[in-house]
Enzyme design. Sequence first.
Site, PDB file in Angstrom:
ATOM      1  N   GLY A  73      89.879  48.334  67.265  1.00 23.89           N
ATOM      2  CA  GLY A  73      89.303  47.051  67.609  1.00 23.89           C
ATOM      3  C   GLY A  73      88.809  46.262  66.416  1.00 23.89           C
ATOM      4  O   GLY A  73      88.952  45.037  66.370  1.00 23.89           O
ATOM      5  N   ASN A 153      79.244  44.840  74.722  1.00 28.92           N
ATOM      6  CA  ASN A 153      79.221  46.293  74.594  1.00 28.92           C
ATOM      7  C   ASN A 153      77.882  46.907  74.954  1.00 28.92           C
ATOM      8  O   ASN A 153      77.812  48.063  75.371  1.00 28.92           O
ATOM      9  CB  ASN A 153      79.595  46.710  73.168  1.00 28.92           C
ATOM     10  CG  ASN A 153      78.833  45.927  72.117  1.00 28.92           C
ATOM     11  OD1 ASN A 153      78.977  44.716  72.012  1.00 28.92           O
ATOM     12  ND2 ASN A 153      78.010  46.616  71.335  1.00 28.92           N
ATOM     13  N   GLN A 181      85.765  46.342  75.092  1.00 26.96           N
ATOM     14  CA  GLN A 181      85.029  47.013  76.158  1.00 26.96           C
ATOM     15  C   GLN A 181      85.646  46.790  77.538  1.00 26.96           C
ATOM     16  O   GLN A 181      85.361  47.557  78.464  1.00 26.96           O
ATOM     17  CB  GLN A 181      83.567  46.547  76.176  1.00 26.96           C
ATOM     18  CG  GLN A 181      82.723  47.107  75.054  1.00 26.96           C
ATOM     19  CD  GLN A 181      82.543  48.614  75.144  1.00 26.96           C
ATOM     20  OE1 GLN A 181      82.797  49.241  76.165  1.00 26.96           O
ATOM     21  NE2 GLN A 181      82.106  49.210  74.044  1.00 26.96           N
ATOM     22  N   HIS A 203      90.116  53.888  71.677  1.00 28.71           N
ATOM     23  CA  HIS A 203      89.184  54.959  72.038  1.00 28.71           C
ATOM     24  C   HIS A 203      88.183  54.547  73.097  1.00 28.71           C
ATOM     25  O   HIS A 203      87.384  55.367  73.548  1.00 28.71           O
ATOM     26  CB  HIS A 203      88.464  55.490  70.787  1.00 28.71           C
ATOM     27  CG  HIS A 203      87.390  54.605  70.249  1.00 28.71           C
ATOM     28  ND1 HIS A 203      86.058  54.887  70.408  1.00 28.71           N
ATOM     29  CD2 HIS A 203      87.448  53.456  69.557  1.00 28.71           C
ATOM     30  CE1 HIS A 203      85.331  53.944  69.827  1.00 28.71           C
ATOM     31  NE2 HIS A 203      86.154  53.069  69.301  1.00 28.71           N
ATOM     32  N   THR A 239     104.106  51.713  57.708  1.00 35.99           N
ATOM     33  CA  THR A 239     104.958  52.461  58.631  1.00 35.99           C
ATOM     34  C   THR A 239     104.213  52.779  59.918  1.00 35.99           C
ATOM     35  O   THR A 239     103.076  53.246  59.895  1.00 35.99           O
ATOM     36  CB  THR A 239     105.439  53.772  57.969  1.00 35.99           C
ATOM     37  OG1 THR A 239     106.147  53.453  56.768  1.00 35.99           O
ATOM     38  CG2 THR A 239     106.359  54.544  58.905  1.00 35.99           C
ATOM     39  N   CYS A 324      64.028  53.060  66.010  1.00 33.39           N
ATOM     40  CA  CYS A 324      62.660  53.248  65.532  1.00 33.39           C
ATOM     41  C   CYS A 324      62.695  53.729  64.089  1.00 33.39           C
ATOM     42  O   CYS A 324      63.282  54.781  63.789  1.00 33.39           O
ATOM     43  CB  CYS A 324      61.933  54.256  66.420  1.00 33.39           C
ATOM     44  SG  CYS A 324      60.194  54.457  66.005  1.00 33.39           S
TER      45      CYS A 324
END
Length: 369
Positions: A73, A153, A181, A203, A239, A324
């Site tokens: 992506g 997302n 997404q 993925h 390739t 945090c």
Amino acid sequence: MPGQRIYLDFNATTPIASEVATAISQALTDPFGNPSSEHWAGRPAREAVEKARAQVAALLRCSSDEVVFTSGGSESNNHALKGAFFAQRGRGSHIITTQVEHPAVLNPCRFLEQLGASLTYLQVDRFGRVDPDDVRGALTSHTVLISVMHANNEVGTLQPVSEIARIAREHGILFHTDAAQSAGKIPTTVDELGVDLLSVAGHKLYAPKGVGALYVRKGVRLEPLIHGASHESGRRAGTENILLDDALGTACELAQSWLGMDSVRQLRDLFWELLRARFGERVVLNGHPSERLPNTLNVSFVAQIGSVVLARLEGVAASTGSACHSGSVQLSPVLKAMNVAPEIAMGAVRFSLGRTTTREEIEEVVSRL
């Protein structure tokens, strides 16, 4: 069950589907030739790549020759943004996007600003949606590209892509959407969306990491992101990776049978009902209540810190947009752009469900919470 590992981070990445793993295994040894070679070893390799391209095209409802294989992506977004900018520099240098885009869009935009591009980063409402009228109002005579994600997302909010596409088309401006997404979860038919460019990340839809695709509407001219030989019809040198292309094609074919994810949507809604019943006003939904991905539930635990909540949820894999550091909380840029109050935004946790999520897992997570 105590100690049970539960995966609710499917927006971060998905496991490789068994059918995709089988396709990869079969492609490990044959065909092994270079797809650009014309001899007996190269022809089957070329056929495998083109079969995969047709499978991706079928998911997007486009022509096979409008699909460019990429490494994922991020590359697809970079190719769309930089390719459109460099190809149209003689016409203009203004790009319109939103404040809630993925970094794979925002950071290339900031890079292009260093090269002279003029950027407009549109605000969103409290649900994370951009107003198409704001897009229209931001247009100038130098606008060459609009880039608005299909689905966020973090909160899953769906953008009014079709409406924005009509505005872009009226003014002869290219329109790109980051569908990393949404592809494989909800329909991403390019003609219905009206887009000129669309990014896919393998993925996110049960293919391996390291492969993706960019839809490029016929007639759209892009400067290649990678220069070299004439692979991918001259649009991306290198390739072809038969293994990964085959894997993405197989994943796209599988995805067509579960578009809409009705069973997952029902589990997500049950999850929210159980949270509301247990925590009442101490839990808040982030994102649009209906116009969002069927698998995404971003909630805030009021006056809590999301990363701390997750750290104590032993065995549960989920995400938070806030982090945090040294005792201070850095709020999610997306929630900040949505004007979510800090005491709510700092407690945000994103639970994203997948094909294998069960009711028992949802009930167990609520119990642990």
